[in-house]
Enzyme design. Structure first.
Site, mmCIF file in Angstrom:
data_model
loop_
_atom_site.group_PDB
_atom_site.id
_atom_site.type_symbol
_atom_site.label_atom_id
_atom_site.label_comp_id
_atom_site.label_asym_id
_atom_site.label_seq_id
_atom_site.Cartn_x
_atom_site.Cartn_y
_atom_site.Cartn_z
ATOM 1 N N HIS A 1 -23.010 1.906 -18.191
ATOM 2 C CA HIS A 1 -24.211 2.634 -17.766
ATOM 3 C C HIS A 1 -24.499 2.232 -16.320
ATOM 4 C CE1 HIS A 1 -28.327 4.411 -18.335
ATOM 5 N NE2 HIS A 1 -28.445 3.730 -17.202
ATOM 6 N N LEU A 2 -24.248 3.152 -15.392
ATOM 7 C CA LEU A 2 -24.378 2.821 -13.967
ATOM 8 C C LEU A 2 -25.453 3.690 -13.324
ATOM 9 C CD1 LEU A 2 -20.520 2.877 -13.230
ATOM 10 C CD2 LEU A 2 -21.895 0.931 -14.022
ATOM 11 N N GLY A 3 -26.672 3.157 -13.243
ATOM 12 C CA GLY A 3 -27.759 3.855 -12.553
ATOM 13 C C GLY A 3 -28.299 2.912 -11.498
ATOM 14 N N ARG B 1 -30.457 -5.374 -7.424
ATOM 15 C CA ARG B 1 -30.305 -6.660 -8.131
ATOM 16 C C ARG B 1 -28.911 -7.221 -7.911
ATOM 17 N NH1 ARG B 1 -31.940 -4.115 -13.656
ATOM 18 N NH2 ARG B 1 -33.882 -3.176 -13.001
ATOM 19 N N GLU C 1 -31.529 9.287 -22.777
ATOM 20 C CA GLU C 1 -32.268 8.286 -23.550
ATOM 21 C C GLU C 1 -33.481 8.904 -24.255
ATOM 22 O OE1 GLU C 1 -31.890 6.029 -19.880
ATOM 23 O OE2 GLU C 1 -32.009 4.217 -21.098
ATOM 24 N N GLY D 1 -26.664 7.747 -13.498
ATOM 25 C CA GLY D 1 -26.561 8.547 -12.272
ATOM 26 C C GLY D 1 -25.260 8.334 -11.506
ATOM 27 N N ILE D 2 -24.815 7.089 -11.384
ATOM 28 C CA ILE D 2 -23.577 6.802 -10.661
ATOM 29 C C ILE D 2 -22.367 7.103 -11.554
ATOM 30 C CG2 ILE D 2 -22.200 4.973 -9.563
ATOM 31 C CD1 ILE D 2 -24.884 3.590 -8.819
ATOM 32 N N GLY D 3 -22.408 6.620 -12.795
ATOM 33 C CA GLY D 3 -21.287 6.822 -13.718
ATOM 34 C C GLY D 3 -20.975 8.292 -13.935
ATOM 35 N N ASN E 1 -42.596 6.966 -21.897
ATOM 36 C CA ASN E 1 -41.960 5.816 -21.257
ATOM 37 C C ASN E 1 -42.933 5.313 -20.198
ATOM 38 O OD1 ASN E 1 -40.376 4.031 -19.874
ATOM 39 N ND2 ASN E 1 -38.698 5.458 -19.464
ATOM 40 N N ARG F 1 -25.292 7.726 -3.271
ATOM 41 C CA ARG F 1 -24.862 8.918 -2.519
ATOM 42 C C ARG F 1 -24.796 8.607 -1.032
ATOM 43 N NH1 ARG F 1 -29.057 12.360 -5.897
ATOM 44 N NH2 ARG F 1 -30.026 10.347 -5.632
ATOM 45 N N HIS G 1 -30.599 -1.348 -21.776
ATOM 46 C CA HIS G 1 -29.936 -0.022 -21.783
ATOM 47 C C HIS G 1 -29.342 0.301 -23.152
ATOM 48 C CE1 HIS G 1 -29.018 -0.360 -17.169
ATOM 49 N NE2 HIS G 1 -30.137 0.313 -17.364
ATOM 50 N N ARG H 1 -40.653 4.208 -25.593
ATOM 51 C CA ARG H 1 -39.591 3.314 -25.143
ATOM 52 C C ARG H 1 -40.213 1.934 -24.941
ATOM 53 N NH1 ARG H 1 -36.589 2.948 -19.342
ATOM 54 N NH2 ARG H 1 -35.081 1.404 -20.013
ATOM 55 N N ASN I 1 -21.799 10.816 -11.835
ATOM 56 C CA ASN I 1 -21.625 11.636 -10.629
ATOM 57 C C ASN I 1 -20.663 11.089 -9.587
ATOM 58 O OD1 ASN I 1 -23.656 13.772 -11.149
ATOM 59 N ND2 ASN I 1 -25.019 12.004 -11.218
HETATM 60 P P1 ADP Z 1 -32.155 4.982 -13.062
HETATM 61 O O1 ADP Z 1 -31.413 3.729 -13.405
HETATM 62 O O2 ADP Z 1 -33.322 4.764 -12.171
HETATM 63 O O3 ADP Z 1 -32.402 5.901 -14.247
HETATM 64 P P2 ADP Z 1 -30.120 6.923 -12.361
HETATM 65 O O4 ADP Z 1 -29.362 6.791 -13.641
HETATM 66 O O5 ADP Z 1 -30.783 8.227 -12.080
HETATM 67 O O6 ADP Z 1 -31.140 5.760 -12.120
HETATM 68 O O7 ADP Z 1 -29.066 6.624 -11.185
HETATM 69 C C1 ADP Z 1 -29.459 6.539 -9.860
HETATM 70 C C2 ADP Z 1 -28.217 6.292 -9.026
HETATM 71 O O8 ADP Z 1 -27.285 7.361 -9.223
HETATM 72 C C3 ADP Z 1 -28.495 6.217 -7.534
HETATM 73 O O9 ADP Z 1 -27.754 5.164 -6.951
HETATM 74 C C4 ADP Z 1 -27.946 7.545 -7.033
HETATM 75 O O10 ADP Z 1 -27.518 7.467 -5.717
HETATM 76 C C5 ADP Z 1 -26.771 7.723 -7.968
HETATM 77 N N1 ADP Z 1 -26.293 9.121 -7.937
HETATM 78 C C6 ADP Z 1 -26.927 10.231 -8.338
HETATM 79 N N2 ADP Z 1 -26.173 11.320 -8.047
HETATM 80 C C7 ADP Z 1 -25.046 10.881 -7.445
HETATM 81 C C8 ADP Z 1 -23.893 11.503 -6.886
HETATM 82 N N3 ADP Z 1 -23.739 12.817 -6.910
HETATM 83 N N4 ADP Z 1 -22.927 10.707 -6.362
HETATM 84 C C9 ADP Z 1 -23.084 9.370 -6.327
HETATM 85 N N5 ADP Z 1 -24.144 8.715 -6.818
HETATM 86 C C10 ADP Z 1 -25.115 9.467 -7.370
#
Ligand code: ADP
Length: 409
Positions: free
Chosen positions: A210-212, A243, A386, A332-334, A7, A286, A182, A93, A336
């Site tokens: 998909h929430l990152g 964004r 991915e 990451g957000i979705g 990637n 976080r 995504h 990718r 966690n």
């Molecule tokens: P990318 O889109 O760069 O691949 P990720 O899918 O790793 O990103 O997601 C990053 C996001 O996930 C960041 O906003 C991070 O704060 C959030 N995140 C990771 N762990 C947690 C957690 N335990 N609680 C809340 N948000 C989290």
């Protein structure tokens, strides 16, 4: 079977080595700040017994060519791969596949030419992807290489949904339309969700979230994507880390007139200085959640806006699909943030969406089912992967190439 997934970003190179019939990860590496005076390099290797070794170094890596060479050296030095020619295939990718690519493809000259043409639509991503492919092909000319596109999964979106209501010539002549991104992740988590629910993907309507750092929603009907929130570029749709997502486009005319902001400044404003960061000066969810918990009003506002936009998309995709069987949270957000899941599903009982507060706070590994017993719509947390999806597609394609199928498998 040994598959390497590459990637290449504008200043980074991420790679993962998968081995065996079940494609387990045997190495995971990243080279950052390519082009800077010193580029940090890290490689983790994993043995069959679960043992992990980490190699780190800082090197001068001026470009992607040197980065691929550094990657090959590191894989060799760590003992996980003697030579790039020992690979069964390399999966790349590629962010933008435009209307050319509906699925992953083996890379040949015509594929390279198409990816190059698409630089117009993805000026930040496709050039780096293309360099990664070209250099990998130079170093391993006999190893089959496969391109897996972020946009491909969304190519089933119908015309009335992918077109913008602009003069039609802009689509015909300049290919301005919704492409969505995504796609590898949305496709992967929908497949995982169907397997978990014991159903065929063709029997399910799924809203995939998909929430990152980047965030997007997709409406998937019977395994086919019919709508997604990102557009011609990854800027449209949900509120993201930096964004803006959806805004009134006339805001830009206003800014140009009143502040004389130029195009690059507008690009930076919407892509790098907006979203969560624009509202509360922070893009890490976080930290935002922690600040909101401590009573920080601006962080709470950013969180509320993020969840409200998400809820609007969930509601509209319920309408698009005529009801969903399942909502999937990933990224990451979705995966966690129980707070984001709770707030974005709150008040949707009329639509058959009810979260179970306790299950939502669970910290189980793997797929988590978090809807209440009275929720007709299933709600799942599905970890995305991915790279594994790219490795699987690459393995599937190279096994169909006769010469490569017998090669080092
Ligand atoms: P990318 O889109 O760069 O691949 P990720 O899918 O790793 O990103 O997601 C990053 C996001 O996930 C960041 O906003 C991070 O704060 C959030 N995140 C990771 N762990 C947690 C957690 N335990 N609680 C809340 N948000 C989290």
């Amino acid at each position: 079977m040994k598959i390497l997934v590459i990637n290449s970003g504008s200043s980074s190179l991420k790679f993962q080595l998968f081995a065996g019939a079940d494609l387990t990860v045997s190495a995971l590496g990243i080279i950052e700040e390519i082009g800077a005076a010193k580029s940090p390099v890290r490689l983790d290797t994993f043995d069959a017994a679960g043992g992990k070794q980490t190699f780190t170094q800082t090197d001068s890596i001026p470009d992607h060519r040197q980065a691929i060479m550094a990657m090959a050296r590191l894989l060799r030095a760590s003992g996980v791969l003697t030579d790039l020619h020992d690979l069964s295939g390399i999966g790349h990718r590629v962010v933008h596949g435009g209307e050319y690519f509906h699925k992953p493809v083996p890379i040949d000259k015509s594929v390279l030419a198409a990816i190059e043409k698409l630089i117009l639509l993805a000026p930040l991503h496709n050039p780096a992807n293309l360099t990664g492919i070209r250099v990998a092909m130079e170093h391993a000319p006999k190893t089959p290489q496969v391109a897996v596109f972020d946009t491909a999964f969304h190519q089933t979106i119908p015309e009335y949904a992918y077109l913008y209501a602009l003069p039609h010539d802009l689509y015909r002549e300049r290919h301005i339309r919704r492409y969505g991104f995504h796609g590898t992740s949305h496709g992967y988590v929908c497949g995982q969700a169907a397997e978990f629910l014991g159903k065929a993907a063709s029997d399910l309507n799924i809203i995939s979230l998909h929430l990152g750092n980047g965030a997007s929603a997709a409406a998937v009907q019977g395994g086919k994507c019919v709508e997604t929130s990102m557009g011609m570029t990854p800027l449209e749709g949900l509120i993201m880390g930096t964004r803006s997502g959806d805004i009134d486009p006339a805001i830009l005319f206003y800014l140009a007139r009143e502040t004389k902001m130029d195009i690059q400044e507008m690009d930076d404003l919407l892509n790098k200085k907006s979203g969560l960061k624009g509202i509360c000066d922070e893009n890490d969810m976080r930290t935002i959640t922690r600040r909101a918990d401590q009573g920080d009003k601006q962080a709470d506002l950013a969180l509320t806006m993020f969840c409200y936009r998400l809820k609007k998309y969930i509601g509209s995709y319920m309408a698009v699909l005529g009801g969903a069987d399942c909502i999937v949270f990933t990224g990451g957000i979705g995966e966690n943030s129980s707070v984001v899941r709770e707030r974005s599903c709150r008040g949707l009982k009329q639509m058959g969406i009810v979260l179970d507060a306790e299950k939502n706070k669970g910290e189980q590994q793997g797929i988590m089912e978090i809807q209440a017993s009275n929720s007709p719509v299933k709600i799942l947390v599905v970890p995305t992967d991915e790279e594994h999806a790219i490795a699987t597609e690459t393995a599937r394609i190279v096994s169909k190439i006769p010469a490569a199928g017998n090669h080092n498998s």
